[in-house]
Design a protein around this motif. Structure first.
Motif, short mmCIF file in Angstrom:
data_model
loop_
_atom_site.label_atom_id
_atom_site.label_comp_id
_atom_site.label_asym_id
_atom_site.label_seq_id
_atom_site.Cartn_x
_atom_site.Cartn_y
_atom_site.Cartn_z
N GLY A 1 30.68 42.45 8.12
CA GLY A 1 30.57 43.42 9.20
C GLY A 1 30.06 44.76 8.71
O GLY A 1 29.34 45.47 9.42
N ARG A 2 30.41 45.12 7.48
CA ARG A 2 29.95 46.38 6.91
C ARG A 2 28.43 46.39 6.75
O ARG A 2 27.78 47.39 7.02
CB ARG A 2 30.63 46.62 5.57
N LEU A 3 27.87 45.26 6.33
CA LEU A 3 26.42 45.17 6.19
C LEU A 3 25.73 45.33 7.54
O LEU A 3 24.78 46.11 7.68
CB LEU A 3 26.01 43.85 5.55
N LEU A 4 26.22 44.64 8.55
CA LEU A 4 25.61 44.72 9.88
C LEU A 4 25.73 46.13 10.46
O LEU A 4 24.75 46.69 10.96
CB LEU A 4 26.28 43.70 10.82
N VAL A 5 26.91 46.71 10.38
CA VAL A 5 27.12 48.06 10.90
C VAL A 5 26.29 49.06 10.11
O VAL A 5 25.71 49.99 10.68
CB VAL A 5 28.62 48.43 10.88
N SER A 6 26.20 48.87 8.81
CA SER A 6 25.42 49.76 7.96
C SER A 6 23.95 49.76 8.36
O SER A 6 23.33 50.82 8.51
CB SER A 6 25.58 49.33 6.50
N VAL A 7 23.40 48.58 8.57
CA VAL A 7 21.98 48.48 8.96
C VAL A 7 21.76 49.08 10.35
O VAL A 7 20.82 49.85 10.56
CB VAL A 7 21.52 47.01 8.92
N LEU A 8 22.64 48.74 11.30
CA LEU A 8 22.48 49.26 12.66
C LEU A 8 22.63 50.78 12.71
O LEU A 8 21.85 51.47 13.38
CB LEU A 8 23.48 48.60 13.59
N CYS B 1 29.75 58.93 9.50
CA CYS B 1 30.08 57.81 10.39
C CYS B 1 30.67 56.63 9.63
O CYS B 1 31.65 56.02 10.06
CB CYS B 1 28.84 57.37 11.16
N MET B 2 30.07 56.29 8.49
CA MET B 2 30.56 55.15 7.73
C MET B 2 31.92 55.43 7.10
O MET B 2 32.70 54.51 6.88
CB MET B 2 29.55 54.74 6.65
N ARG B 3 32.20 56.69 6.82
CA ARG B 3 33.52 57.03 6.27
C ARG B 3 34.62 56.65 7.26
O ARG B 3 35.68 56.16 6.88
CB ARG B 3 33.57 58.51 5.96
N ALA B 4 34.35 56.87 8.53
CA ALA B 4 35.33 56.52 9.55
C ALA B 4 35.37 55.01 9.82
O ALA B 4 36.42 54.46 10.13
CB ALA B 4 35.03 57.26 10.85
N LEU B 5 34.23 54.34 9.69
CA LEU B 5 34.16 52.92 10.02
C LEU B 5 34.48 51.99 8.86
O LEU B 5 34.94 50.86 9.07
CB LEU B 5 32.76 52.58 10.54
N ARG B 6 34.21 52.40 7.64
CA ARG B 6 34.33 51.53 6.47
C ARG B 6 35.70 50.85 6.32
O ARG B 6 35.75 49.65 6.05
CB ARG B 6 34.00 52.34 5.22
N PRO B 7 36.82 51.54 6.51
CA PRO B 7 38.13 50.87 6.34
C PRO B 7 38.39 49.77 7.37
O PRO B 7 39.20 48.87 7.13
CB PRO B 7 39.15 52.00 6.50
N ARG B 8 37.72 49.81 8.48
CA ARG B 8 37.98 48.84 9.56
C ARG B 8 37.07 47.62 9.51
O ARG B 8 37.18 46.74 10.36
CB ARG B 8 37.79 49.54 10.91
N LEU B 9 36.15 47.57 8.55
CA LEU B 9 35.13 46.53 8.54
C LEU B 9 35.33 45.54 7.39
O LEU B 9 35.81 45.91 6.33
CB LEU B 9 33.74 47.16 8.39
#
Length: 193
Positions: free
Chosen positions: A55-62, A43-51
């Motif tokens: 935002g990466r910290l928040l998305v990572s925790v959630l 999931c983070m592989r797909a989201l990481r470039p867009r954050l």
């Protein structure tokens, strides 16, 4: 600030020691850890470039807490006796995902990540096996059923089944490793006062 490589290993210690009371719990923990960390990585592989960094910290925790909670709910549904013993440590998997995210784990090659995960899994299974054999005197005994497993000796050392016993077993394993990999000393070594 550069992340400390020792931090990720220190965060794995409570999960490793707390959930390796028996071989069954070690296998369940390893399965849960593998699924959550694997899904988190995808999931983070797909989201990481867009954050952004914040935002990466928040998305990572959630994301980590969501996946860990889902694994815990599924364990409650199908493996309730194991989950009741493991439930305290489910949140540590989410914490570990966040620590691995900021420690550079996902920037490593697939081979390096595989080696680290295999090492963690092997250590978890070894600790679980040793603690069960020494702690209860048998292998495969389930506290949830009447099946006694393979009885190796009648009484074990109950301290080893507890978390302080895990520190003892881990210290003995580290001492054995140190004795095996230590370079051979020269026989001409002199002792100085």
């Amino acid at each position: 600030m550069k992340p400390s490589p020792g931090l990720a290993h220190c965060m794995m210690l409570p999960l490793l020691l707390g959930s390796s009371g028996s071989l069954v719990s070690a296998i369940g923990t390893l399965l849960s850890f593998s699924v959550v960390v694997g899904l988190y990585g995808l999931c983070m592989r797909a989201l990481r470039p867009r954050l952004t960094e914040t935002g990466r910290l928040l998305v990572s925790v959630l994301l980590a807490t969501t996946l860990s909670s889902c694994a815990d709910v599924l364990a409650q549904r199908w493996f309730l006796p194991w989950q009741q013993a493991f439930g305290l440590y489910a949140g540590l998997i989410a914490l570990q995902c966040v620590v691995l995210e900021y420690n550079g784990f996902w920037r490593q090659t697939l081979t390096e990540r595989g080696k680290l995960c295999a090492l963690f899994g092997a250590l978890l299974l070894l600790l679980g096996t040793l603690r069960e054999v020494v702690g209860s005197g048998s292998l495969g005994r389930s506290p949830f059923e009447s099946w006694q497993g393979i009885v190796l000796f009648s009484d074990g050392l109950p301290l080893i089944s507890l978390v302080p016993g895990a520190f003892i077993v881990l210290a003995l394993l580290l001492a054995a490793r140190q004795a095996l990999v230590r370079p051979k000393l020269n026989s001409k070594e002199t002792h100085r006062p």
